[in-house]
Motif scaffolding. Structure first.
Motif, PDB file in Angstrom:
ATOM      1  N   GLU C   5      -6.290  12.790  -9.563  1.00  0.00           N
ATOM      2  CA  GLU C   5      -6.290  11.329  -9.464  1.00  0.00           C
ATOM      3  C   GLU C   5      -5.093  10.731 -10.191  1.00  0.00           C
ATOM      4  O   GLU C   5      -4.454   9.811  -9.722  1.00  0.00           O
ATOM      5  CB  GLU C   5      -7.589  10.770 -10.034  1.00  0.00           C
ATOM      6  N   LEU C   8      -2.036  11.224  -8.194  1.00  0.00           N
ATOM      7  CA  LEU C   8      -1.950  10.245  -7.101  1.00  0.00           C
ATOM      8  C   LEU C   8      -1.360   8.945  -7.622  1.00  0.00           C
ATOM      9  O   LEU C   8      -0.545   8.300  -6.962  1.00  0.00           O
ATOM     10  CB  LEU C   8      -3.341   9.969  -6.520  1.00  0.00           C
ATOM     11  N   PHE C  15       6.460   5.728  -5.528  1.00  0.00           N
ATOM     12  CA  PHE C  15       6.760   5.152  -4.220  1.00  0.00           C
ATOM     13  C   PHE C  15       7.066   3.660  -4.360  1.00  0.00           C
ATOM     14  O   PHE C  15       8.000   3.140  -3.739  1.00  0.00           O
ATOM     15  CB  PHE C  15       5.585   5.383  -3.267  1.00  0.00           C
ATOM     16  N   ALA C  45       4.170  -5.542  -1.558  1.00  0.00           N
ATOM     17  CA  ALA C  45       3.648  -4.184  -1.361  1.00  0.00           C
ATOM     18  C   ALA C  45       4.224  -3.252  -2.425  1.00  0.00           C
ATOM     19  O   ALA C  45       3.501  -2.461  -3.031  1.00  0.00           O
ATOM     20  CB  ALA C  45       3.991  -3.691   0.045  1.00  0.00           C
ATOM     21  N   LEU C  48       2.617  -3.887  -5.741  1.00  0.00           N
ATOM     22  CA  LEU C  48       1.229  -3.409  -5.729  1.00  0.00           C
ATOM     23  C   LEU C  48       1.188  -1.894  -5.939  1.00  0.00           C
ATOM     24  O   LEU C  48       0.393  -1.398  -6.737  1.00  0.00           O
ATOM     25  CB  LEU C  48       0.549  -3.772  -4.405  1.00  0.00           C
ATOM     26  N   PHE C  49       2.068  -1.181  -5.221  1.00  0.00           N
ATOM     27  CA  PHE C  49       2.103   0.273  -5.393  1.00  0.00           C
ATOM     28  C   PHE C  49       2.392   0.625  -6.850  1.00  0.00           C
ATOM     29  O   PHE C  49       1.741   1.486  -7.439  1.00  0.00           O
ATOM     30  CB  PHE C  49       3.176   0.897  -4.495  1.00  0.00           C
ATOM     31  N   LEU C  52      -0.623  -0.709  -9.207  1.00  0.00           N
ATOM     32  CA  LEU C  52      -1.860   0.031  -8.956  1.00  0.00           C
ATOM     33  C   LEU C  52      -1.698   1.507  -9.312  1.00  0.00           C
ATOM     34  O   LEU C  52      -2.632   2.144  -9.803  1.00  0.00           O
ATOM     35  CB  LEU C  52      -2.280  -0.116  -7.499  1.00  0.00           C
ATOM     36  N   LEU C  55      -2.178   1.682 -12.990  1.00  0.00           N
ATOM     37  CA  LEU C  55      -3.601   1.567 -13.331  1.00  0.00           C
ATOM     38  C   LEU C  55      -4.342   2.863 -13.018  1.00  0.00           C
ATOM     39  O   LEU C  55      -5.226   3.283 -13.765  1.00  0.00           O
ATOM     40  CB  LEU C  55      -4.238   0.414 -12.537  1.00  0.00           C
ATOM     41  N   GLN C  56      -3.934   3.464 -11.893  1.00  0.00           N
ATOM     42  CA  GLN C  56      -4.595   4.706 -11.478  1.00  0.00           C
ATOM     43  C   GLN C  56      -4.364   5.808 -12.515  1.00  0.00           C
ATOM     44  O   GLN C  56      -5.257   6.587 -12.806  1.00  0.00           O
ATOM     45  CB  GLN C  56      -4.055   5.100 -10.102  1.00  0.00           C
ATOM     46  N   PHE C  59      -6.634   4.600 -15.592  1.00  0.00           N
ATOM     47  CA  PHE C  59      -8.087   4.479 -15.461  1.00  0.00           C
ATOM     48  C   PHE C  59      -8.681   5.406 -14.415  1.00  0.00           C
ATOM     49  O   PHE C  59      -9.721   5.107 -13.855  1.00  0.00           O
ATOM     50  CB  PHE C  59      -8.456   3.036 -15.092  1.00  0.00           C
ATOM     51  N   THR C  61     -10.749   7.910 -12.381  1.00  0.00           N
ATOM     52  CA  THR C  61     -12.090   8.458 -12.568  1.00  0.00           C
ATOM     53  C   THR C  61     -12.199   9.673 -11.656  1.00  0.00           C
ATOM     54  O   THR C  61     -11.559   9.711 -10.613  1.00  0.00           O
ATOM     55  CB  THR C  61     -13.155   7.427 -12.165  1.00  0.00           C
ATOM     56  N   SER C  63     -13.146  12.062  -8.777  1.00  0.00           N
ATOM     57  CA  SER C  63     -13.565  11.687  -7.427  1.00  0.00           C
ATOM     58  C   SER C  63     -14.336  12.829  -6.802  1.00  0.00           C
ATOM     59  O   SER C  63     -14.328  13.954  -7.279  1.00  0.00           O
ATOM     60  CB  SER C  63     -12.350  11.363  -6.582  1.00  0.00           C
TER      61      SER C  63
END
Lengths: 318, 512, 142
Positions: C5, C8, C15, C45, C48-49, C52, C55-56, C59, C61, C63
């Motif tokens: 995760e 990712l 990106f 966009a 956001l990438f 986010l 944040l990923q 945080f 979690t 999966s």
């Protein structure tokens, strides 16, 4: 491969139509033409004015000449995708492009990815002249161009919804001529531009066909006619030229083939198209749509495109 | 204003034998095309138009409308049976329809879909016939500023569907934003990410993209996971012996009457506004239904409410889309634009004078629409058994055939091998997104809504001259914005509280 | 699987950065006019990438999704390879050889052994599809 939504008239219908049609065959064509079905490649998606005209022409060509004619839609870049692909067709004249003034006279000067100009094609003629007009919802405090310009001057600005780049250029030219702030509101497609005008969200809109029925119904007023002559559906409204502005936007639906098409076939196709546009069935449809079934002919279309290309080349260079 | 003679003669015209034959044919064609992965209703309509040249205008329009209605019902079939949505609007149907089918109740799921679709379509037709004019006035009130507010509302409500992780769901949506920006930008018509390719000027085609990301990725997943020696069984077990599992009773249909009624209103309003479309309506309705439910965790496991919410809403759009067309002459979507083309070929210009000049035709058309709805219901009952048969073939055959249809459909629909490659690329992207837990639904919805959102932002800015205080002149927009705040406050947290621990959302993450 | 995760997240953020620093400036060339800024949405966009993704990383979690085995990835590559190769050859070889070839590869790869189903998929499905598009729908195929 060059292909997209394709369609042939149903074979059943084709046979019936051939059986019923009197073999007119006035067009002088080479004996072996056409050696296969003919594709009318429309540069816009199904449902628009260009598409409707092409479909009518296809069914009439089929009836009058006994050819098999089908319509393919190759939308994209205002006909640019279609025209670019058409250049790759062979000289047998089995691929006919159907595009608009934008396809041939604006596209080449707007985008560096378009590598053709109007000179790369032969013209069979035109099928319909669009009724470009600056129009607004009825009941506004202005009903002609002078009053509209005054309104914009008082308010400081006025908004005009436009469904395509050529309309936007027209609005900018009018604004420049009168020295007022007219703000073109870019809208995807003329029908949405029309909706915003009818809802009173913009002060005016530039339209090509759909406003005619609104004007007849008394829902809209034509402020100025943008074509070189007054429109039959709004005989009182002055053209831009009469308003003292040296600007006329004539839009046509144009039929064309690549330049390298066999010259005998070119003559044949030009004559066949003339037969279509002169037929009473075709003019009836145009009359019902309150449009002009004007066919400029091969030479007329070429000189029209020459002048129009020059105009847009200059307008877009700025 | 109602001329009774005109209405009666119009309706009588619709009842001729020729007309009914064409309606039946149209419905059958529509259902088959809709149910075939890779083929779209739009394609069916485009093919049908030349056939209508030879017909009289009423028969022509009846035929086309029947194709459209049949396609809407047919579209749900592959979504429910093999989780392969042929069109984006039926992707929402798959969310609950497919789980229900997997539990051995495919016929029940199909029937739920059909009954609610029938209800939505018929009711919105009746609304069209009775109160088209006031709804059209409402649609006209929706200018760029109002549409922008509506899009914001749609985004906030639909964000409830992002999947298990809010962060990943939003990332998927960001990817939708990005791909939607490919092509000429709406403000200045300059190219974005076109890499010199004219084929990309109008953006990535929705058909190829959704066939790839929704349908082909699912097929790839199924094929990759096939193991040697696994006796390839049918993809869905049909437990047709149990009456309970293959029939839907009146009581079961009526149990969701509030859900269906709300979906009808959502579908009708979205349909009446030009340019929004059935995908938006379906997802919006599903999302609202899920978030306002007492037990949102049940959705996605084969809950009939999920099917009711989407099928009613996306079918209601079909009738309501004709509202702006018939009253104002503005086509609401591509299907309506194709009807305009067909009318124009017969020399009829849709517009404000249509009722006055072609009243008989319009009432004939209304009659045809009602007849088509009932034909749709009857024929679908019959076709259902046929689909169930097809699906009982081994999944190796079903998947391979569906894949070929998807590739061919993309090829034929939008621009040849180029579109087929787009579909293949999107299939891989969809497969990877599924593998890493990114929501394909969030991606597709963002892709579909973004162009409208972007256009509205540009237009709203120009119209208000960038002055936000101008909003006071747009009360509808303010109301919609208040609604979207309310939906975050009331729908969001309530849903979160009830979600299981694994459904981590932004709210929970702050605590984590 | 928390590492996956986080990775990712790293991928997403990279990106985003690539978009903002290279892709958008290079491929979104339209100028900012009074009508608007063409790069507005692409930049949203991109940000956001980036955000986010960050944040990923922080945080993430665990999966439920399990990564596919090497064998499955191999199969994916083969399927996609067959489709890409087939589709590039489509305009040259024509529709029927293309679809029969593709169907043959797929049937082989999903381990179908029953002869009648194999025959149906390799011969019946392509001919059926061809008839559907070419004859019933009247859309010419290569």
């Amino acid at each position: 491969m060059f292909s997209s939504i394709m369609k042939k008239a149903s074979p059943v219908f084709a046979t019936v139509a051939c059986a019923l049609a009197t073999p007119a065959l006035a067009a002088t064509c080479p004996a072996d033409f056409p050696d296969g079905p003919i594709a009318l490649k429309v540069g816009f998606s199904a449902g628009g004015g260009t598409d409707s005209v092409a479909r009518k022409a296809a069914s009439l060509l089929q009836q009058q000449q006994g050819w098999t004619v089908y319509v393919e839609n190759h939308p994209g870049a205002s006909g640019g995708v279609m025209a670019k692909g058409l250049l790759k067709a062979d000289s047998k004249g089995l691929s006919i492009g159907v595009g608009s003034t934008t396809t041939l006279a604006i596209n080449p000067y707007k985008s560096k990815d378009i590598n053709y100009t109007y000179q790369d094609f032969n013209y069979m003629g035109t099928g319909m002249m669009l009724n470009y007009g600056l129009t607004t919802k009825s009941g506004k405090p202005y009903s002609n161009l002078e009053e509209f310009v005054e309104y914009a001057r008082d308010k400081g600005r006025a908004t005009v919804s436009v469904g395509s780049l050529s309309y936007e250029i027209a609005v900018r030219n009018i604004a420049k001529h009168y020295g007022v702030r007219l703000i073109p509101i870019p809208t995807k497609g003329s029908s949405r531009a029309l909706k915003d005008a009818l809802g009173g969200h913009v002060d005016a809109t530039v339209q090509g066909t759909a406003h005619v029925s609104q004007i007849r119904a008394g829902k809209m007023v034509q402020l100025a006619t943008l074509t070189s002559e007054r429109a039959t559906y709004a005989p009182e409204t002055k053209t831009l030229i009469e308003n003292g502005l040296d600007l006329a936007i004539d839009g046509h639906i144009i039929f064309f083939t690549p330049k390298h098409t066999d010259s005998q076939i070119q003559t044949c196709l030009t004559e066949a198209l003339a037969e279509v546009t002169e037929s009473s069935e075709y003019t009836d449809m145009m009359n019902k749509l309150q449009a002009a079934a004007s066919n400029l002919g091969a030479e007329g279309t070429t000189s029209y495109l020459q002048a129009t290309s020059k105009f847009y080349q200059e307008a877009l260079a700025k | 204003m109602f001329d009774l003679d005109l209405i009666i003669s119009g309706l009588a015209n619709a009842m001729t034998l020729t007309n009914i034959c064409y309606i039946l044919a149209g419905v059958v064609i529509g259902q088959i095309v809709g149910a075939t992965p890779g083929l779209s209703i739009i394609m069916a309509l485009a093919i049908a138009i030349p056939i209508t040249f030879a017909l009289d205008p009423l028969t022509a329009i009846s035929f086309l409308i029947s194709v459209n209605k049949g396609g809407t019902v047919g579209g749900a079939v592959p979504s429910i049976l093999i989780n392969v949505p042929g069109t984006p609007e039926s992707a929402a149907t798959a969310l609950d329809g497919h789980p229900m089918a997997k539990k051995g109740k495919p016929l029940k799921a199909l029937k739920y879909g059909l009954y609610y679709s029938f209800f939505g379509d018929l009711s919105s037709d009746i609304i069209l016939i009775l109160i088209a004019a006031p709804l059209a006035v409402l649609a006209l009130q929706m200018g760029p500023v109002e549409i922008l507010a509506l899009m914001i509302l749609a985004f906030t409500v639909i964000s409830g569907l992002v999947g298990n992780s809010m962060i990943k769901g939003l990332t998927a949506a960001a990817f939708g934003f990005l791909l939607a920006s490919v092509g000429l930008d709406p403000a200045t018509a300059s190219p974005r990410f076109t890499f010199g390719m004219l084929d990309l000027y109008d953006g990535l085609h929705l058909t190829a993209l959704s066939i790839g990301a929704l349908a082909m990725s699912e097929l790839l997943h199924g094929m990759v996971n096939t193991r040697r020696g696994e006796k390839s069984a049918a993809s869905i077990k049909i437990n047709s012996k149990s009456k309970e599992d293959s029939h839907v009773s009146w009581a079961e249909v009526l149990a969701n009457k509030f859900v269906a009624f709300r979906a009808l209103i959502i579908g009708t309003i979205i349909g009446a506004i030009p340019g929004l479309g059935s995908t938006t309506a379906g997802f919006l309705s599903y999302s609202i239904t899920k978030q306002s439910a007492k037990d949102p965790e049940k959705f996605g496991t084969g809950d009939p409410r999920g099917i009711a919410a989407t099928e009613t809403a996306n079918s209601a759009v079909v009738g309501a889309n004709l509202i702006p067309l018939l009253t104002l002459g503005i086509p609401g979507n591509i299907a309506a634009a194709l009807l305009v083309s067909a009318l124009m070929i017969h020399g009829i210009q849709p517009g404000p004078l249509l009722f006055e000049e072609q009243g008989e035709l319009v009432y004939g058309m209304f009659g045809a629409m009602l007849i088509a709805n009932f034909c749709n219901l009857g024929i679908a009952q019959f076709c259902m058994r046929f689909w169930a048969k097809v699906i009982s073939a081994p999944k190796t055959v079903v998947f391979a055939a569906a894949l070929l249809l998807c590739l061919t459909g993309a090829y034929v629909a939008d621009g040849g091998t180029f579109a087929a490659f787009i579909a293949i690329i999107m299939a891989v992207v969809g497969y990877l997104m599924r593998m890493f837990g990114y929501s394909i639904v969030a991606f597709i919805v963002a892709f579909i809504l973004t162009p409208q959102l972007e256009e509205s932002i540009i237009q709203a800015r120009l119209i208000t001259d960038g002055d936000i205080t101008m909003l006071v002149y747009h009360p509808i927009a303010i109301a919609l914005l208040v609604l979207s705040v309310a939906s975050v406050v009331f729908l969001g947290p309530r849903g979160n509280r009830k979600k299981k621990a694994k459904n981590v959302t932004a709210g929970d993450e702050k605590n984590a | 699987m928390i590492l996956k995760e986080r990775l990712l997240g790293v991928g997403g953020a990279l990106f985003g950065a690539l978009l903002l620093l290279y892709l958008i400036p290079t491929f979104v060339t339209g100028e900012v006019t009074e009508s608007g800024d063409p790069s507005f949405f692409p930049r949203i966009a991109g940000w956001l990438f980036l955000v986010l993704g960050g944040l990923q990383i922080l945080f993430a979690t665990p999966s439920e999704e399990t990564l596919p085995s090497k064998q499955e990835m191999g199969r994916l590559v083969l399927f996609v390879g067959a489709m890409v190769l087939g589709t590039s050859l489509l305009p040259i070889v024509g529709f029927l050889p293309y679809s029969m070839g593709l169907m043959a590869v797929i049937v082989l790869m999903v381990f179908e052994k029953r002869p009648h189903w194999i025959a149906l998929t390799i011969v019946g499905v392509p001919i059926g599809t061809w008839l559907l598009f070419e004859q019933i729908l009247q859309r010419p195929l290569p």
